[in-house]
Design an enzyme around this catalytic site. Structure first.
Site, mmCIF file in Angstrom:
data_model
loop_
_atom_site.group_PDB
_atom_site.id
_atom_site.type_symbol
_atom_site.label_atom_id
_atom_site.label_comp_id
_atom_site.label_asym_id
_atom_site.label_seq_id
_atom_site.Cartn_x
_atom_site.Cartn_y
_atom_site.Cartn_z
ATOM 1 N N ASP A 25 0.809 -1.422 0.040
ATOM 2 C CA ASP A 25 0.133 -0.083 -0.029
ATOM 3 C C ASP A 25 0.963 1.252 0.021
ATOM 4 O OD1 ASP A 25 -1.935 -1.947 0.306
ATOM 5 O OD2 ASP A 25 -3.029 -1.305 1.780
ATOM 6 N N ASP A 67 -4.718 -0.540 -1.912
ATOM 7 C CA ASP A 67 -6.223 -0.395 -1.482
ATOM 8 C C ASP A 67 -6.816 0.104 -2.827
ATOM 9 O OD1 ASP A 67 -7.151 -0.909 1.052
ATOM 10 O OD2 ASP A 67 -7.163 1.245 1.584
ATOM 11 N N HIS A 69 -10.571 0.778 -3.896
ATOM 12 C CA HIS A 69 -12.006 0.998 -3.188
ATOM 13 C C HIS A 69 -12.726 1.615 -4.542
ATOM 14 C CE1 HIS A 69 -10.630 0.052 0.491
ATOM 15 N NE2 HIS A 69 -10.146 1.187 0.806
ATOM 16 N N SER A 75 -15.743 1.760 4.105
ATOM 17 C CA SER A 75 -14.939 2.117 4.987
ATOM 18 C C SER A 75 -14.766 3.535 5.168
ATOM 19 C CB SER A 75 -13.565 1.654 4.792
ATOM 20 O OG SER A 75 -12.962 2.093 3.589
ATOM 21 N N HIS A 86 -10.577 7.513 0.345
ATOM 22 C CA HIS A 86 -9.070 7.343 0.157
ATOM 23 C C HIS A 86 -8.712 6.144 -0.961
ATOM 24 C CE1 HIS A 86 -9.855 4.147 3.243
ATOM 25 N NE2 HIS A 86 -9.088 3.407 2.762
ATOM 26 N N LYS A 111 -7.041 -4.922 -3.417
ATOM 27 C CA LYS A 111 -7.785 -5.407 -2.267
ATOM 28 C C LYS A 111 -8.898 -4.447 -1.884
ATOM 29 C CE LYS A 111 -4.382 -4.111 0.782
ATOM 30 N NZ LYS A 111 -4.928 -2.731 1.469
ATOM 31 N N GLU A 118 -14.603 -4.593 3.735
ATOM 32 C CA GLU A 118 -13.176 -4.148 4.046
ATOM 33 C C GLU A 118 -12.190 -5.350 3.829
ATOM 34 O OE1 GLU A 118 -11.063 -1.926 3.787
ATOM 35 O OE2 GLU A 118 -11.278 -0.736 5.353
ATOM 36 N N ALA A 146 0.018 0.397 6.636
ATOM 37 C CA ALA A 146 0.635 0.808 7.807
ATOM 38 C C ALA A 146 0.589 -0.493 8.665
ATOM 39 C CB ALA A 146 -0.662 1.923 8.533
ATOM 40 N N CYS A 150 -2.766 -3.029 7.258
ATOM 41 C CA CYS A 150 -2.827 -3.899 6.386
ATOM 42 C C CYS A 150 -1.447 -4.687 6.617
ATOM 43 C CB CYS A 150 -2.671 -2.927 5.273
ATOM 44 S SG CYS A 150 -4.273 -2.352 4.850
HETATM 45 ZN ZN LIG Z 1 -8.977 1.567 2.575
#
Ligand SMILES: [Zn+2]
Length: 204
Positions: A25, A67, A69, A75, A86, A111, A118, A146, A150
């Site tokens: 990430d 990530d 999304h 989330s 984000h 993901k 989530e 982080a 994750c």
């Molecule tokens: Zn996320």
């Protein structure tokens, strides 16, 4: 930093066939200036580039997770989630940091791509495990962002799935929503049998 941490940070390590680097990430929204910036998140990029160089030099695979999304992901605050908007798929915020030196043949794992799901672990809802098994991977070297989300959740799943795990202690940063989250994540990963290494411990 206590003595135990110091000695484990100084641990010598070598790469071998069956190793993979999992860059977690490193996306603009998680770096300073992004919508969900992790303090010091940019500091891990040059360190990760050194790990990437070591893997590429040995002909070992590099994977990068992101990530990814949909616009109204569960989330996000507007949907009742804990985070600001984000890493919306296809946006600048979701792109990998321009300074991250991913090789052209990097395998990208996206993901949390569904509106109502989530995923903090890169194994959750992805084909990461089957890809790694097909590639003969036994050892996962994980860094990125982080630590307390994750990275931690991916390490939990990796250990459960039977992989040996090396946490790149100099290439992770925590969100620390609650003070100490990063420290607790470090301790949990160690208790799960993940070894902590630093790039300077790489045997020449
Ligand atoms: Zn996320």
């Amino acid at each position: 930093m206590n003595a135990a941490t110091k000695s484990s940070d100084a641990e010598r390590w070598q790469l071998q066939p069956g190793d993979v680097l999992l860059v977690t990430d490193i996306q603009n929204d998680f770096l300073p200036g992004g919508s969900l910036a992790v303090a010091g998140g940019d500091e891990v990029v040059p360190v990760l580039n050194r790990y990437i160089g070591a893997f590429v030099a040995q002909g070992l695979p590099v994977y990068a997770t992101r990530d990814w999304h949909p616009e109204r992901h569960c989330s996000f605050h507007a949907q009742g989630g804990p985070w600001p908007v984000h890493c919306v798929a296809g946006t600048h915020g979701a792109a990998f940091a321009a300074t991250l030196a991913l090789p052209p043949d990097t395998t990208v794992i996206s993901k949390a791509t569904l509106p109502d799901r989530e995923a903090y672990s890169s194994f959750q809802g992805t084909d990461l495990d089957s890809r790694l098994r097909a590639a003969g991977i036994h050892r996962i070297f994980i860094g990125g962002l982080a630590t307390d989300y994750c990275v931690l959740n991916t390490v939990r799943d990796a250990r459960q799935l039977g992989y040996d795990v090396f946490v790149l202690a100099d290439a992770i940063r925590a969100v620390d929503v609650r003070p100490g989250d990063g420290q607790r994540a470090d301790e949990e990963m160690a208790s799960l049998g993940a070894r902590r290494i630093t790039v300077n411990g790489l045997a020449a």
